[in-house]
Design an enzyme around this catalytic site. Structure first.
Site, PDB file in Angstrom:
ATOM      1  N   GLU A   1       0.879  -1.175   0.000  1.00 37.14           N
ATOM      2  CA  GLU A   1       0.000   0.000   0.000  1.00 37.14           C
ATOM      3  C   GLU A   1       0.915   1.222   0.000  1.00 37.14           C
ATOM      4  O   GLU A   1       1.787   1.348   0.872  1.00 37.14           O
ATOM      5  CB  GLU A   1      -0.879   0.002   1.255  1.00 37.14           C
TER       6      GLU A   1
ATOM      7  N   LYS B   1       3.951   0.708   9.849  1.00 33.14           N
ATOM      8  CA  LYS B   1       4.000   1.960   9.081  1.00 33.14           C
ATOM      9  C   LYS B   1       3.409   3.117   9.860  1.00 33.14           C
ATOM     10  O   LYS B   1       3.861   4.249   9.722  1.00 33.14           O
ATOM     11  CB  LYS B   1       3.273   1.767   7.750  1.00 33.14           C
TER      12      LYS B   1
ATOM     13  N   ARG C   1       4.846 -12.593  10.094  1.00 37.19           N
ATOM     14  CA  ARG C   1       5.554 -11.375   9.710  1.00 37.19           C
ATOM     15  C   ARG C   1       6.850 -11.260  10.498  1.00 37.19           C
ATOM     16  O   ARG C   1       7.014 -11.859  11.550  1.00 37.19           O
ATOM     17  CB  ARG C   1       4.675 -10.141   9.845  1.00 37.19           C
TER      18      ARG C   1
HETATM   19  P1  ATP Z   1       1.647  -2.074   8.330  1.00 31.48           P
HETATM   20  O1  ATP Z   1       0.925  -3.186   9.053  1.00 31.48           O
HETATM   21  O2  ATP Z   1       2.872  -1.599   8.997  1.00 31.48           O
HETATM   22  O3  ATP Z   1       0.745  -0.978   7.873  1.00 31.48           O
HETATM   23  P2  ATP Z   1       1.256  -3.398   5.915  1.00 31.48           P
HETATM   24  O4  ATP Z   1       1.263  -4.856   6.060  1.00 31.48           O
HETATM   25  O5  ATP Z   1      -0.085  -2.768   5.875  1.00 31.48           O
HETATM   26  O6  ATP Z   1       2.181  -2.754   7.007  1.00 31.48           O
HETATM   27  P3  ATP Z   1       1.637  -3.244   3.136  1.00 31.48           P
HETATM   28  O7  ATP Z   1       2.181  -2.164   2.294  1.00 31.48           O
HETATM   29  O8  ATP Z   1       0.195  -3.554   3.027  1.00 31.48           O
HETATM   30  O9  ATP Z   1       2.024  -2.920   4.633  1.00 31.48           O
HETATM   31  O10 ATP Z   1       2.492  -4.571   2.947  1.00 31.48           O
HETATM   32  C1  ATP Z   1       2.780  -5.128   1.708  1.00 31.48           C
HETATM   33  C2  ATP Z   1       3.108  -6.579   1.901  1.00 31.48           C
HETATM   34  O11 ATP Z   1       4.206  -6.713   2.799  1.00 31.48           O
HETATM   35  C3  ATP Z   1       1.949  -7.324   2.524  1.00 31.48           C
HETATM   36  O12 ATP Z   1       1.785  -8.536   1.813  1.00 31.48           O
HETATM   37  C4  ATP Z   1       2.368  -7.571   3.932  1.00 31.48           C
HETATM   38  O13 ATP Z   1       1.838  -8.754   4.433  1.00 31.48           O
HETATM   39  C5  ATP Z   1       3.895  -7.612   3.823  1.00 31.48           C
HETATM   40  N1  ATP Z   1       4.507  -7.186   5.077  1.00 31.48           N
HETATM   41  C6  ATP Z   1       4.333  -6.018   5.730  1.00 31.48           C
HETATM   42  N2  ATP Z   1       5.019  -5.999   6.876  1.00 31.48           N
HETATM   43  C7  ATP Z   1       5.661  -7.188   6.968  1.00 31.48           C
HETATM   44  C8  ATP Z   1       6.540  -7.788   7.933  1.00 31.48           C
HETATM   45  N3  ATP Z   1       6.888  -7.152   9.062  1.00 31.48           N
HETATM   46  N4  ATP Z   1       6.995  -9.037   7.676  1.00 31.48           N
HETATM   47  C9  ATP Z   1       6.658  -9.689   6.546  1.00 31.48           C
HETATM   48  N5  ATP Z   1       5.840  -9.184   5.606  1.00 31.48           N
HETATM   49  C10 ATP Z   1       5.347  -7.948   5.805  1.00 31.48           C
HETATM   50 MG    MG Z   2      -1.518  -3.748   4.454  1.00 38.66          MG
END
Ligand code: ATP
Ligand code: MG
Length: 571
Positions: A49, A285, A275
């Site tokens: 995102e 984020k 994760r």
């Molecule tokens: P946040 O929870 O911090 O907002 P997010 O998961 O919403 O992060 P995205 O941009 O949606 O952030 O993530 C893109 C991809 O990266 C998703 O498939 C998500 O599952 C993966 N991802 C995000 N954070 C992690 C992490 N700490 N470890 C492994 N994969 C991750």
């Molecule tokens: Mg997300």
């Protein structure tokens, strides 16, 4: 920190862990499908995102998605999950693409956006309405929450749940036309208000947001939710394995329900993995955004940030990050990973690849009284003892030198073997040096050392075989390049920042110490931004883009000592 002459890491992992990536449960599943003839080649996607920069947690997902595609001869798409225009920005889109390329991955022509599918998703929403599987909700967000029930109580039906398809269609079209305010109405899938899985209690699939979108502009004022857009985008792109983190496990039944109830062109499946969480930093984020917005760091690429842009600026090699991700593996249950493991991967790579240079960060003048006035010479220095091909360079030497202030003690305790009055030490690549006197100013502060050298010891060895207990690095004063060196420590004071709720209280006030007036050997004058070297005995340092030719700025990437190697030896 200064006691070691070279990096003590001995582990020699390969350069790129993804080349012989270990099997994990996801790779096992795919390999089994291929073996059974059910799957020709996997299609995966990385779906960020664009509401922030990528961080090292994302690197885990990136290496998994792109790695699986590469290993099984499939492909991996980059798809921006851009369904929430209120928070998403072009700056983030550009940064995500740059960081992915830097990490070593390429999506070729397969760049997609959830927003590419807005029209089709809208049609599919109408399809659900026509089939009696979706309805327009008039309850407010708070009321929806109230009606939803809890883990132990079933939800209650909304009074609008049994609206006729025609009325729903009319209202939904008017939502699209902009007739309603934000929050006034929403579209919900009609599934099961009594389901044990709260995600199936008539989830909202469209909401009204009166905000311009970075790509579709003002074309829309209703936007699909993550759940409605994600699986359908997977299906449209013919993704076979939709790999996401564990918090989406409970969304899988909804993912499957939507795929089953819509005329989608393919049937993707979702798989969840743990994760990455890392000690001494935060990987959310929301929290990273707050660090930037509240001015605790200089930006998303501040070298103290766990973002890929920050880690790159601090000097972490992409290979080391890929190596780290390979070592932690992919599992169903997650533990917090020690930052020391990442540090170990970084040192392991830099020890093999970074050239050695000499730099003095806290300079003390040395005058060699028996060296000819105005004289100078050049000495051979080895660029990298781990890599013979890196060759040698010439380092100037003269009567006046800089050494580190803490390499001298006037009244040394027992275990201090470095320079002291009357004591002889080696100057690296140069000569044996003996201190004769410490000169002080009126306040008692030492301003320079008077020394003598032994011309017979050129290159650093005595023909009579006598030994010294310390080897010091140094920089010739006449040729020294002045630099700023930024010494970074972890941004937080504890391994689990924010565990007590207040992240701000855990911020390390000394996470950056900027040293000006550091003295570098002349070979470092033109170091390109992003290039990493080892300052002998001090650590690895990377030229920062804030520097300019002739006045470099270096970031400390990491010190030399490897606590991880020690932890492993003990265990
Ligand atoms: P946040 O929870 O911090 O907002 P997010 O998961 O919403 O992060 P995205 O941009 O949606 O952030 O993530 C893109 C991809 O990266 C998703 O498939 C998500 O599952 C993966 N991802 C995000 N954070 C992690 C992490 N700490 N470890 C492994 N994969 C991750
Ligand atoms: Mg997300």
């Amino acid at each position: 920190m200064r006691m070691t002459d070279s990096d003590p890491t001995t582990d020699d992992a390969t350069d790129d862990a993804s080349d012989d990536a270990p099997r994990d449960f996801i790779r096992e599943i795919i390999a089994a499908e291929v073996a059974a003839g059910e799957l020709e080649r996997p299609v995966t996607r990385f779906p960020p995102e664009p509401n922030g920069y990528l961080h090292i947690g994302h690197a885990k997902s990136i290496c998994l998605n792109f790695g699986v595609a590469r290993e099984f001869g499939g492909r991996c798409h980059l798809r921006f999950d851009d369904t929430n225009p209120a928070k998403e920005e072009q700056e983030f889109i550009d940064a995500i693409e740059a960081d992915l390329r830097w990490l070593g991955f390429d999506w070729g022509e397969h760049l997609y956006h959830a927003s590419d599918n807005f029209e089709l998703l809208y049609q599919w929403a109408e399809h659900l309405i026509t089939e009696g599987k979706a309805y327009v909700e008039d309850l407010s967000a708070d009321e929806i929450r109230e009606y939803r029930g809890t883990l132990t109580e079933p939800g209650r039906d909304s009074p609008y749940r049994d609206r006729a398809p025609d009325e729903n269609l009319d209202l939904f079209r008017r939502m699209r036309a902009g007739e309603f305010a934000e929050g006034e109405r929403a579209l919900r899938a009609k599934i099961d208000m009594a389901s044990g899985n709260i995600n199936l209690r008539d989830p909202v699939i469209y909401r009204i947001v009166h905000a311009a979108h970075p790509r579709t502009g003002d074309a829309w004022c209703i936007y699909p939710t993550y759940d409605f857009a994600h699986g359908q985008s997977d299906a449209i792109e013919h993704v076979t394995h939709s790999l996401c983190t564990l918090e989406f496990e409970d969304h899988r039944p909804l993912y499957d329900w939507l795929v089953e109830n819509l005329p989608v062109p393919s049937r993707p499946r979702q798989y969840e993995f743990a994760r990455l969480s890392l000690t001494h930093t935060v990987l959310s984020k929301r929290r990273l955004t707050a660090l930037v917005q509240d001015g605790h760091v200089t930006g998303w690429d501040d070298p103290r940030m766990p973002t890929l842009a920050g880690l790159r600026r601090r000097g972490l090699p992409a290979e080391a990050i890929r190596d780290f991700v390979g070592r932690i593996g992919v599992t169903k249950s997650g533990a917090v990973v020690e930052m020391a493991l990442l540090d170990h991967c970084v040192r392991d790579h830099l020890n093999r690849h970074a050239e050695r240079r000499m730099a003095v960060l806290n300079p003390l003048k040395v005058v060699i009284e028996n060296y000819p006035e105005g004289g100078s010479e050049t000495l051979d220095a080895i660029n990298n003892p781990e890599d013979e091909a890196a060759g040698k360079r010439q380092v100037p030497f003269g009567r006046e030198l800089w050494i580190e202030r803490d390499d001298f003690m006037e009244d040394p305790p027992k275990k201090f073997f470095r320079l002291a009055p009357g004591r002889e030490v080696r100057l690296r690549y140069a000569y044996f040096l003996t201190c004769t006197e410490a000169v002080k100013d009126a306040t008692g502060e030492i301003t320079e050392l008077r020394c003598t050298y032994d011309p017979e010891t050129r290159g650093g060895n005595a023909p009579d075989g006598r030994k010294v207990k310390a080897t010091l690095h140094w920089v010739a004063a006449a040729d020294a390049v002045e630099a700023e060196v930024r010494l970074y420590e972890p941004l937080f004071t504890r391994p689990d920042p924010g565990a007590d709720g207040d992240l701000g209280a855990d911020i390390n006030p000394d996470s950056l110490v900027a040293r000006r007036g550091c003295k570098l050997e002349p070979a470092l004058a033109g170091t390109a931004a992003g290039e990493t070297v080892q300052f002998e005995r001090l650590g690895y340092f990377t030229a920062d883009p804030d520097g300019a030719p002739g006045r470099p700025v270096f970031n400390r990437t990491i010190g030399l000592r490897d606590t991880w190697a020690k932890v492993q030896k003990k265990g």
